[in-house]
Design an enzyme around this catalytic site. Structure first.
Site, short mmCIF file in Angstrom:
data_model
loop_
_atom_site.label_atom_id
_atom_site.label_comp_id
_atom_site.label_asym_id
_atom_site.label_seq_id
_atom_site.Cartn_x
_atom_site.Cartn_y
_atom_site.Cartn_z
N LYS A 1 -6.35 -12.37 -5.05
CA LYS A 1 -7.41 -12.60 -3.87
C LYS A 1 -8.52 -11.65 -4.51
O LYS A 1 -8.45 -10.62 -4.91
CB LYS A 1 -7.19 -12.04 -2.52
CG LYS A 1 -6.86 -10.80 -2.29
CD LYS A 1 -6.80 -10.68 -0.80
CE LYS A 1 -6.41 -9.21 -0.40
NZ LYS A 1 -6.06 -8.79 0.83
N LYS B 1 -11.39 -5.11 -4.06
CA LYS B 1 -11.89 -4.12 -4.90
C LYS B 1 -10.62 -3.61 -5.69
O LYS B 1 -10.84 -2.57 -6.88
CB LYS B 1 -12.44 -3.16 -4.30
CG LYS B 1 -11.64 -2.48 -3.28
CD LYS B 1 -12.32 -1.09 -2.72
CE LYS B 1 -11.32 -0.42 -1.56
NZ LYS B 1 -11.97 0.35 -0.63
N LYS C 1 0.88 -1.23 0.10
CA LYS C 1 0.01 0.11 -0.06
C LYS C 1 0.91 1.35 -0.01
O LYS C 1 0.48 2.30 -0.62
CB LYS C 1 -1.27 -0.06 1.16
CG LYS C 1 -2.14 -0.86 1.05
CD LYS C 1 -3.21 -0.95 2.23
CE LYS C 1 -4.06 -2.01 1.95
NZ LYS C 1 -5.02 -2.07 3.25
P1 TYM Z 1 -10.47 -6.89 6.13
O1 TYM Z 1 -11.24 -6.01 6.63
O2 TYM Z 1 -9.57 -6.42 4.97
O3 TYM Z 1 -11.13 -8.32 5.75
C1 TYM Z 1 -11.87 -8.80 6.54
C2 TYM Z 1 -11.77 -10.31 6.65
O4 TYM Z 1 -11.90 -10.91 5.34
C3 TYM Z 1 -11.10 -11.72 4.90
N1 TYM Z 1 -10.84 -11.74 3.45
C4 TYM Z 1 -10.78 -12.62 2.56
N2 TYM Z 1 -10.87 -14.01 3.01
C5 TYM Z 1 -11.00 -14.71 1.60
N3 TYM Z 1 -10.79 -14.45 0.30
C6 TYM Z 1 -10.59 -13.05 0.36
N4 TYM Z 1 -10.68 -12.35 -0.96
C7 TYM Z 1 -10.66 -12.16 1.30
N5 TYM Z 1 -10.69 -11.10 1.28
C8 TYM Z 1 -10.78 -10.68 2.72
C9 TYM Z 1 -9.57 -11.00 5.62
O5 TYM Z 1 -8.58 -12.17 5.69
C10 TYM Z 1 -10.36 -11.00 6.96
O6 TYM Z 1 -10.25 -11.73 7.83
N6 TYM Z 1 -6.65 -6.09 9.40
C11 TYM Z 1 -8.09 -6.83 9.19
C12 TYM Z 1 -9.18 -6.39 10.28
C13 TYM Z 1 -8.78 -6.43 11.67
C14 TYM Z 1 -8.60 -7.93 12.33
C15 TYM Z 1 -8.20 -7.43 13.92
C16 TYM Z 1 -8.90 -9.14 12.09
C17 TYM Z 1 -8.31 -5.59 12.53
N7 TYM Z 1 -8.23 -6.08 13.83
C18 TYM Z 1 -8.19 -8.53 14.70
C19 TYM Z 1 -8.67 -9.93 13.05
C20 TYM Z 1 -8.59 -9.76 14.24
C21 TYM Z 1 -8.34 -6.42 7.84
O7 TYM Z 1 -7.96 -5.40 7.42
O8 TYM Z 1 -9.38 -7.30 7.39
#
Ligand code: TYM
Length: 335
Positions: A196, A199, A112
């Site tokens: 993956k 968007k 990023k």
């Molecule tokens: P975020 O908001 O980007 O995504 C949320 C969850 O969706 C999963 N995910 C996917 N799984 C399978 N295939 C995909 N194409 C795909 N795209 C997204 C992500 O792995 C995630 O589980 N940093 C984290 C949010 C967060 C968090 C936490 C998670 C903040 N604090 C504490 C767990 C524990 C994030 O940006 O997820």
């Protein structure tokens, strides 16, 4: 019961199928066997400088989708990160235990920040994984269900927990295990089955959004990139047939049917039949999902009350853990 914690960012107007299959549906499956906390991580979303009114709306929309997906606020704690002040507070303590180089090695940060340049990249984006570690350690969570893309952040969280235990004594932090279910941990983009679903690819044409018009989902599925080999066989084989395997994963997730059984139904008939029926299955999943989400969104006061109750329950767990860690660090108790 062991405790689990997970969260998603309210960065878009809707979650996508990757978020649902890789995370939300796993959360739902785990909520009976664990004490679960599911959080809308609005502080994390600040790294992209959202418009304030949009952020507020998207926070509610994300919570409504957790509910529509099957999170039961009686059995699980559903809340908004910024409602529990200890998240940001603990993040500072952890930031002071994280190496600059260590944080700089996070691949999501590298990707990023490379796109945004040094001045477009905020300090918040850099410390983002530290805040994520605080989310998890604040609840002594044993397990964290996430998709594959969060593996490195979880590894950092584990390293920080172990570091705290070494520096401040065993029992300062619980070292969490990632819960990453291989078959669903990475849902791929429909336009590029090697990337993956997200968007940021190809103008977002390969993404199915949970709250968008189901007609768009049908279009995206019918236009999905498939695998050109002589046989046009339908079988689950992510190595040689990534496109078809991804469609089978989605088919299985939205119907609850076994991947192998679905493949057997379409093998020898060609990809077209698979796509048509998958599109129908996705619509059959999206329509009632959207109806439920809209019901929650139509009564924001009730939704806010659910979130306020969740925050009260989350705080009850967070406060003693936070007190313990503050005390271990040598911060003088306030009274
Ligand atoms: P975020 O908001 O980007 O995504 C949320 C969850 O969706 C999963 N995910 C996917 N799984 C399978 N295939 C995909 N194409 C795909 N795209 C997204 C992500 O792995 C995630 O589980 N940093 C984290 C949010 C967060 C968090 C936490 C998670 C903040 N604090 C504490 C767990 C524990 C994030 O940006 O997820």
């Amino acid at each position: 019961k062991q405790r689990i914690f997970s969260g998603m960012q309210p960065t878009d107007g809707s979650l996508h199928l990757g978020n649902y299959i890789g995370a939300l549906s796993q959360w739902v499956a785990l909520q009976d066997s664990y004490d679960a906390l599911y959080c809308v991580v609005d502080l994390h979303a600040l790294t992209v400088q959202p418009d304030p009114a949009l952020l507020r709306e998207r926070t509610r929309r994300t919570a409504a989708q957790y509910l529509a997906g099957g999170i039961d606020p009686e059995r699980s704690i559903l809340f908004v990160q910024s409602h529990v002040a200890e998240h940001a507070e603990l993040a500072w303590l952890l930031a002071c235990q994280t190496g600059f180089g260590e944080a700089g090695r996070m691949t999501q940060f590298k990707d990023k920040s490379a796109k945004q340049g040094a001045d477009g990249t905020t300090v918040g984006l850099f410390t983002y994984p530290v805040l994520m570690a605080a989310d998890i350690l604040l609840y002594d969570a044993a397990l964290v269900p996430v998709g594959e893309d969060q593996r490195q952040h979880l590894e950092l969280t584990r390293n920080l927990a172990e570091r705290l235990n070494t520096r401040f004594g065993e029992g300062t932090a619980v070292v969490p295990e990632p819960h990453i279910v291989k078959a669903v941990a990475k849902v791929y983009d429909l336009q590029d089955p090697t990337a993956k679903m997200s968007k940021s690819n190809a103008g977002g044409k390969g993404v199915v959004w949970l709250l968008e018009d189901p007609k768009k989902a049908v279009k995206a599925i019918k236009a999905a990139v498939t695998d050109a080999d002589e046989t046009y066989a339908v079988r689950y084989d992510p190595e040689t047939k990534p496109g078809i395997s991804n469609l089978l994963t989605i088919f299985s997730a939205v119907t609850g049917r076994d991947v192998g059984a679905i493949a057997a139904d379409y093998d020898g008939r060609g990809y077209g039949y698979l796509k048509v029926d998958l599109a129908d299955a996705v619509v059959a999943f999206l329509e009632p999902f959207q109806e439920r989400a809209n019901t929650y969104l139509s009564d924001p006061a009730q939704l806010d009350a659910v979130l306020a109750d969740g925050a009260d329950r989350a705080r009850e767990i967070a406060r003693p853990v936070s007190d313990r860690i503050y005390e271990r660090f040598g911060l003088l108790p306030a009274r």
